[in-house]
Design an enzyme around this catalytic site. Structure first.
Site, PDB file in Angstrom:
ATOM      1  N   LYS A  85       0.845  -1.193   0.000  1.00  0.00           N
ATOM      2  CA  LYS A  85       0.000   0.000   0.000  1.00  0.00           C
ATOM      3  C   LYS A  85       0.880   1.243   0.000  1.00  0.00           C
ATOM      4  O   LYS A  85       1.878   1.297   0.734  1.00  0.00           O
ATOM      5  CB  LYS A  85      -0.910  -0.039   1.223  1.00  0.00           C
ATOM      6  CG  LYS A  85      -1.941   1.078   1.313  1.00  0.00           C
ATOM      7  CD  LYS A  85      -2.840   0.862   2.537  1.00  0.00           C
ATOM      8  CE  LYS A  85      -3.884   1.952   2.686  1.00  0.00           C
ATOM      9  NZ  LYS A  85      -4.782   1.702   3.847  1.00  0.00           N
ATOM     10  N   SER A 159      -9.438   1.613   2.949  1.00  0.00           N
ATOM     11  CA  SER A 159      -8.641   2.426   2.060  1.00  0.00           C
ATOM     12  C   SER A 159      -7.632   1.604   1.269  1.00  0.00           C
ATOM     13  O   SER A 159      -7.050   2.081   0.284  1.00  0.00           O
ATOM     14  CB  SER A 159      -7.892   3.499   2.867  1.00  0.00           C
ATOM     15  OG  SER A 159      -7.034   2.925   3.832  1.00  0.00           O
ATOM     16  N   SER A 183      -9.766  -0.655   7.160  1.00  0.00           N
ATOM     17  CA  SER A 183      -9.205  -0.627   5.810  1.00  0.00           C
ATOM     18  C   SER A 183      -8.528  -1.925   5.395  1.00  0.00           C
ATOM     19  O   SER A 183      -8.270  -2.131   4.209  1.00  0.00           O
ATOM     20  CB  SER A 183      -8.192   0.517   5.689  1.00  0.00           C
ATOM     21  OG  SER A 183      -8.830   1.763   5.852  1.00  0.00           O
TER      22      SER A 183
END
Length: 605
Positions: A85, A159, A183
């Protein structure tokens, strides 16, 4: 098989190990076809590793092998491609947190990335996210919305949207995400993969762009529970560089009870989504078929704590995290993200302390409610929305996704998002198991059983779940063989169960032991000794938390002690042994094959 096929086929960690077992140098051929074009039309990626970056990682591994400094066994993740990420640093790759104005070139790896690379994994790129990890939708990024891998009209969840997407499609064997409010779980649920949200402080956040430092966790996405937990074990551990890192106290049980007790909200919220509700009800029926006992509990404190994360002063933590760019370049931020972050400015220090007092009180209540359960089971998300619907209600619908996730880190709980029964429209739904801190191993063990029961294809790949691997072992527990008064149903078994030890299996020693009934012991006890002319002796294996093992051993009276036993299949485990001098006046009961068998025949004589 073409050269590039293994890289782009959805392989589990076990399958990746097989790729290199006989010829580690194949890694060069396999990665030769990776990212041969600079064009990136996949919104899941913000940055894909260049060939020089890939080659430098490969050369380091091959040099270590060629020099004899390392063997393939020293690299449990040798050649495994993973994604990161883009709020987690990877050396010589940009870190943007999905904000171009924030972008910088990382000089060194985040701690978790460094550990994974040291285990042989290959970082292949940085993935898209809701900007500054603020959102559960996967749409709040200037690099584009990441679509759902089953239906591109729907959101992927956020996210950690890009990380979930590339794993679900088999483009990476696993991926790192972050989880502050859900997330690492919501995108797993929406894309039919596993999302492991570890205990806070287990995986270091050093080198991670903070969202809410008190509640941030690095999470793991994978196609199987085994893979997710294996990655977490490698990436985890105390890190002096992270002020919020914690050492595992090694007191939690390794598994759920034989008949798991699962809490479930007394009132379930789906926001009118009958398809998500029906899918969850099917999953609940599966849990019951696995032998779990589901007990409704009052969900009010969980809901109230969840509301604290964005409706209270906790949102000011996000303001602190990105305050510099908010002050200097507010126009560079996603409008929805900016609105959320700006809202933190209205809270005072007094508000923050009141929020902490409320968090502590609700957290204590939640911990008390869960004390008698193995875990809480909830839908990963109560509903799902299309990309167009999110444009209409970006904040309200986002909050819906967090109904069953927002409280988890505030209450110091760990969680495991699992693939569950699909909705009637073909979209994944997913369930999540949530437990007190450090029960990650127990969640993972049950998660393996769950995946084997539902037998869903892996992610969006249509690949079948592989055959089960050997049972997961936890380095936070000691596997102990008991042979006498500590067996189930025997008078000293409580010394194990009161220390959260859990029964693993019945088996036997190898044929080099003899068993004796010791004289003048209360309660009656046997003595086990290695000697010639032996026979297999029945034992039970228990996993006892590492921190409780010493106090257990301290209660063992002479002439008994703990040594290392060899089982029939060659495994070595800790187990009861006896001092030789105590055997001179003891009865040899080896022919009965075990303590319970001898007691039964002895009592019936």
């Amino acid at each position: 098989m073409t050269i590039a096929q293994p890289l782009f086929s959805p392989l589990t960690l076990t399958e990746w190990r097989r790729e290199f077992l006989n010829d580690p140098k194949r890694i060069t051929e396999i990665y030769a076809a990776f990212n041969t074009t600079e064009e990136n039309n996949d919104p899941a990626w913000i940055f894909k590793a260049t060939q020089p970056l890939i080659v430098s990682q490969i050369e380091r591994l091959l040099t270590a092998l060629a020099s004899g400094e390392k063997t393939l066994e020293d690299f449990p993740l040798f050649g495994v491609p993973f994604a990161v990420k883009d709020n987690i640093d990877v050396a010589q790759m940009p870190t943007s947190a999905a904000c171009p104005a924030f972008t910088r070139l990382a000089e060194q790896d985040a701690t978790v990335v460094a550990k994974l690379k040291a285990a042989g994994a290959i970082a292949i790129g940085k993935t898209n996210l809701d900007q500054f990890a603020t959102g559960l939708v996967g749409t709040r990024s200037p690099y584009g919305a990441v679509p759902n891998t089953f239906n591109a009209d729907y959101v992927s969840g956020g996210s950690s949207s890009g990380s979930a997407s590339v794993v679900a499609r088999g483009l990476a064997a696993f991926a790192l995400g972050t989880d502050t409010a859900g997330s690492g779980r919501v995108p797993a649920g929406f894309n039919n993969i596993v999302g492991l949200k570890p205990t806070k402080g287990w995986l270091s956040t050093h080198g991670v762009v903070p969202a809410c430092r008190l509640n941030d966790c690095v999470s793991v996405f994978a196609l199987t529970v085994e893979d997710a937990y294996t990655v977490a074990r490698i990436a985890g551990g105390y890190d002096e560089q992270d002020a919020y890192s914690r050492a595992n106290p090694h007191t939690a049980p390794a598994r759920f009870a034989a008949t798991p007790r699962l809490a479930i909200p007394d009132t379930l919220e789906f926001y009118g989504d009958s398809q998500s509700q029906a899918a969850f009800e099917k999953s609940v029926a599966r849990l019951q078929a696995l032998g779990a006992q589901l007990v409704p509990i009052d969900f009010t404190p969980f809901r109230e704590l969840a509301e604290q994360l964005y409706a209270g002063a906790w949102v000011a933590e996000r303001t602190v995290a990105v305050g510099a760019i908010l002050q200097s370049q507010p126009e560079a931020m996603d409008p929805t993200v900016r609105g959320i972050v700006e809202s933190g400015l209205r809270f005072s220090a007094c508000d923050a302390w009141r929020a902490e007092y409320a968090r502590a009180a609700l957290s204590r209540l939640i911990q008390s409610q869960l004390a008698d359960f193995d875990a809480l089971v909830v839908p990963t998300s109560p509903t799902i929305h299309t990309l167009e619907e999110m444009k209409e209600e970006p904040v309200r619908y986002n909050s819906h996704f967090g109904y069953y996730t927002n409280f988890t880190n505030l209450a110091d709980l760990c969680a495991l998002a699992l693939p569950g029964d699909f909705r009637d429209d073909g979209l994944p739904a997913g369930i999540t198991l949530i437990a007190p801190a450090w029960r990650d191993a127990a969640l993972a063990h049950f998660g393996v059983l769950w995946q084997q029961a539902v037998m869903l294809p892996l992610g969006a790949t249509n690949k079948a779940l592989p055959a089960p691997q050997p049972a997961l072992r936890s380095d936070a527990h000691v596997r102990l063989a008991v042979v006498g008064a500590h067996l189930r149903g025997m008078p000293l078994n409580f010394q194990l169960t009161t220390r959260d030890a859990v029964f693993i299996e019945e088996t036997t020693t190898d044929a080099s032991y003899r068993l004796y009934a010791l004289a003048n012991t209360t309660p009656p006890k046997p003595g086990l000794a290695r000697m010639s002319g032996g026979a297999p002796i029945a034992v039970e294996l228990w996993d006892i938390p590492l921190a409780r093992f010493g106090e257990f051993v301290a209660e063992i009276p002479a002439p008994l002690g703990i040594g290392t036993l060899t089982l029939a299949d060659g495994r070595l485990v800790k187990g009861f042994i006896c001092e030789p001098q105590a055997l001179t006046d003891a009865a040899d009961i080896t022919p009965w094959g075990g303590w319970k068998a001898w007691l039964a025949r002895h009592q019936s004589a």
